[in-house]
Design an enzyme around this catalytic site. Sequence first.
Site, mmCIF file in Angstrom:
data_model
loop_
_atom_site.group_PDB
_atom_site.id
_atom_site.type_symbol
_atom_site.label_atom_id
_atom_site.label_comp_id
_atom_site.label_asym_id
_atom_site.label_seq_id
_atom_site.Cartn_x
_atom_site.Cartn_y
_atom_site.Cartn_z
ATOM 1 N N ARG A 1 3.743 8.687 -13.904
ATOM 2 C CA ARG A 1 2.396 9.260 -13.839
ATOM 3 C C ARG A 1 2.489 10.771 -13.730
ATOM 4 N NH1 ARG A 1 0.519 11.902 -9.506
ATOM 5 N NH2 ARG A 1 1.138 10.196 -8.101
ATOM 6 N N ARG B 1 47.587 5.933 13.583
ATOM 7 C CA ARG B 1 47.084 7.298 13.592
ATOM 8 C C ARG B 1 45.595 7.420 13.927
ATOM 9 N NH1 ARG B 1 48.676 5.423 8.625
ATOM 10 N NH2 ARG B 1 47.533 5.932 6.694
ATOM 11 N N LEU C 1 0.840 -1.190 0.000
ATOM 12 C CA LEU C 1 0.000 0.000 0.000
ATOM 13 C C LEU C 1 0.883 1.251 0.000
ATOM 14 C CD1 LEU C 1 -2.634 -1.084 2.690
ATOM 15 C CD2 LEU C 1 -2.961 -0.965 0.204
ATOM 16 N N GLU D 1 43.810 2.026 5.656
ATOM 17 C CA GLU D 1 43.894 2.797 4.414
ATOM 18 C C GLU D 1 44.229 1.885 3.225
ATOM 19 O OE1 GLU D 1 42.765 4.873 2.795
ATOM 20 O OE2 GLU D 1 43.900 6.740 2.588
ATOM 21 N N ARG E 1 46.868 5.509 -13.172
ATOM 22 C CA ARG E 1 46.015 5.811 -12.026
ATOM 23 C C ARG E 1 45.140 7.023 -12.330
ATOM 24 N NH1 ARG E 1 45.979 7.633 -6.138
ATOM 25 N NH2 ARG E 1 44.714 5.937 -5.272
ATOM 26 N N ARG F 1 38.661 11.618 9.342
ATOM 27 C CA ARG F 1 39.955 10.949 9.229
ATOM 28 C C ARG F 1 40.693 11.085 10.555
ATOM 29 N NH1 ARG F 1 42.489 13.869 4.162
ATOM 30 N NH2 ARG F 1 44.274 12.519 4.571
ATOM 31 N N HIS F 2 41.761 10.333 10.666
ATOM 32 C CA HIS F 2 42.678 10.496 11.787
ATOM 33 C C HIS F 2 43.199 11.941 11.785
ATOM 34 C CE1 HIS F 2 45.725 10.618 8.648
ATOM 35 N NE2 HIS F 2 45.028 9.621 8.100
ATOM 36 N N HIS G 1 40.439 6.849 7.106
ATOM 37 C CA HIS G 1 41.485 7.395 6.245
ATOM 38 C C HIS G 1 40.869 7.980 4.979
ATOM 39 C CE1 HIS G 1 44.528 5.146 8.639
ATOM 40 N NE2 HIS G 1 43.552 4.271 8.770
ATOM 41 N N ASN H 1 51.772 12.589 6.554
ATOM 42 C CA ASN H 1 50.941 13.583 5.859
ATOM 43 C C ASN H 1 51.766 14.846 5.597
ATOM 44 O OD1 ASN H 1 47.906 12.852 7.714
ATOM 45 N ND2 ASN H 1 48.415 12.238 5.629
#
Lengths: 476, 454
Positions: free
Chosen positions: B64, B291, B32, B311, B336, B241-242, B376, B248
């Site tokens: 419709r 991390r 329904l 990661e 890549r 993320r950490h 990550h 980094n």
Amino acid sequence: PEMLDNEDHLLENHPRELTQNPLKKIWMPHKNSHIGHRRVCMTNCPTLIVTVGLPARGKTYISKKLTRYLNWIGVPTKEFNVGDYRRECLKIYKSFEFFRPDNEEGVKIRRQCAMSALNDVRQYLSVEGGQVAVFDATNTTRDRRGTIMKFAEQNGFKVFFVESVCEDPEVIAQNIVQVKLGNPDYMNCSSEEAIEDFMERIKCYETSYQPLDEDLDSDVSYIKIMDVGRRYLVNRVVDHIQSRIVYYLMNIHITPRSIYLCRHGESDLNIKGRIGGDSGLSSRGKEFAKRLRSFLEEQKIKDLKIWTSQMKRTIQTAECLGVPYEQWKSLNEIDAGVCEEMMYEEIQEHFPLEFALRDQDKYRYRYPKGESYEDLVQRLEPVIMELERQENVLVICHQAVMRCLLAYFLDKTSHELPYLKCPLHTVLKLTPVAYGCKVESVYLGVESVNTHRDRPENVNVQRSTEDALQTVPAHL
Amino acid sequence: MRGCSSRCKSTQNQGKAVCMTNCPTLIVTVGLPARGKTYISKKLTRYLNWIGVPTREFNVGQYRREFLKIYESFEFFRPDNEEGLKIRRQCASAALNDVRQYLTEEGGQVAVFDATNTTRERRDTILEFAEQNGFKAFFVESVCEDPEVIQENIVQVKLGSPDYTNCNTEEAVEDFMKRIKCYENSYETLDEVLDRDLSFIKIMDVGQRYLVNRVLDHVQSRIVYYLMNIHITPRSIYLCRHGESELNVKGRIGGDSGLTPRGKEFAKKLNQFIQTQEISELKVWTSQMKRTIQTAEALNAPYEQWKVLNEIDAGVCEEMMYEEIQENYPLEFALRDQDKYRYRYPKGESYEDLVQRLEPVIMELERQENVLVICHQAVMRCLLAYFLDKTAEELPYLKCPLHTVLKLTPVAYGCKVESISLNVDAVNTHREKPENVDVTRMSEEALITVPGHQ
């Protein structure tokens, strides 16, 4: 850490120093292991699975299979079969008359056996560290189930019922032939006598049978399996483990079939005594692939599916078979991390501590930047689930992977698993029979190196190099 | 590769693709109005696409609305309204036509036919259609009589419907209730006996109980498992993320380094933020990398470590700077950029692999209520793509900056996203797709989008 600022002093939320557990490579605060790393079952309290159903409906088959699966994925599980307790108590089974509902002596003994089993359940779940107990009995009356639920509540266990309902006479007859005729109860009977008695036994339960009911049992967590898996009714799944149990039960079947497990043909790195990598087949390995093709043709297997990993050596093996195959990344060999492509001698030379830790606990040991057998099992779980769904399958994989799969089918512990013998050029044919699996080992007659390294006697980190390398198999 | 799940690759020389299903699947909703059919359809479609099964939904109500342009009232749905019936039947046929096109010619694997389909007659028509075209049919019925649930449904998704843009709330609710009544008399629910040869799942009372009949194959089994794990209890999922890590700041990818002082600062701010949110029974999940665990440690609350949240494995490129990847593996670097979703690092993983390994996380997130996932960049992109229904092309370029929490709250048919920066500086780790992705490009062109670092 220096605390020059007032601010630093006042802050209570200093992240604690982390150390990495040398065996599993898990980061933990100091020596604390209170932090949970992902275990499969996140229930805080243990689970009591309770089977429900008339005799010969597959309750014990389901109990044993479920127990095997849960243990394999790392959930400590044990089954408690009330019939076993009754056989202990009674010693000699005379006839179905024992099960007549008006046999007061029989009823009393059966109740005592159930209590005794529940006692052992309590011991297992509360004292021995069990997570799941499977209470395997008919449990066909609401009264009996009420007793069990009370028991569970008193002890802080969650209850999940698994009922099997089936009225197909062929299925029931097949069940009796497969598992009842060989039962201790019927050792001294002919087949006809046994079947006749067993049918009378079923009748003893039929009049008092109260199946789980959508309305009357609406507050109870359960799965009702109808007609060997054609239909399921699932009510109030309350947590992760119940959800996994339901998923598993909905994927298994009893259609006869065989599963063939083998490794890729001998590879170039195998010959050199090196682990891992992605090398191609040696000439003997190619010979094996040809023999494998002949073997399969002789077996005349209906609708055979073939699965490989995504590593060259398994794919090369499958290519010789001349039929379609599916590549699974999750069937790739265990990742040896920094030890990839090394010989054991080199691992001992460069990482003697790691090498010793691995021998101490080969199941849980994780290679630096690599995996453990425990990790492997987790990544192979979808393969097992799909193998359960399928019928005839050939899996061409790798030594550690094959050990994990074999451990599942043959109910091997995590201690036995990493040392299971899976030699090259040998096919294992697994055929489900009764409550377990028949194994036929077929050596295809092509020579190869031995890659099986037994656990050495001395696993101490201070052992000598000779002690460490004592069990390394020969290679170039 | 079309039509194959992410876990399998076809055997090139055989010509035949080895897939999860051999023939396409037509999922048919039943129920329904205001029983959650469209909610289920959209969610299921999102899930299947995310795990790599090309799926599309076909909502007959939309056909419709296309056709009618203006919705006047529930009278259109009266069973004795012949004109209405004719139009509705035409719309259903038009939708089925598009289903056929999608599954047969456009490479779709699953089509979700979302309509009430409340009569056995209508369902038989659909079954015939499926049989003629070689599709497997799987019915998903939602049955619910709880007036509160139905009311909430109407408030959440009907009031905002194009049908009711020119009504006030009371008028809309009243009209919709009458609309439901139009279907009730002729409703033939899926029956254990009469429909025993059909493949279906009947969902009762928003997931309290399920009846599952004749699951035939892997896809149907996964669909059932998924439907049995989702719920509609309000909750929020926090993704971050950490804190900034040592690698980094050096512009290096992967590895297992610890937090910088700024990263530790973020962890503290995260703890404060969580406290202010006053979340009931928050679960905290991390990966098994140092991390994320260091970040969770600052929360002074129990957390669960998941290896599958680690990661993406960059294989031979682990701990390299992008400049070093370009220097040592210029071909890989270009490949890549050409297809970042499917590209697999040598001895490493692809985003496609990541999605496969994250599927159990998504399944458990569906089961859970309030959860904070500290993970990550690549992992967070995959999870976010699931919740926000991003394509494989968009996924690897989703912006997931350090020190920013995304709060996802399910609402109506989708997810509300709130982005909260915790105001702690961090390096930028987001590398856009460069213009030149050709393997013959120069170093400068390859490195033009690399973010600044030490």
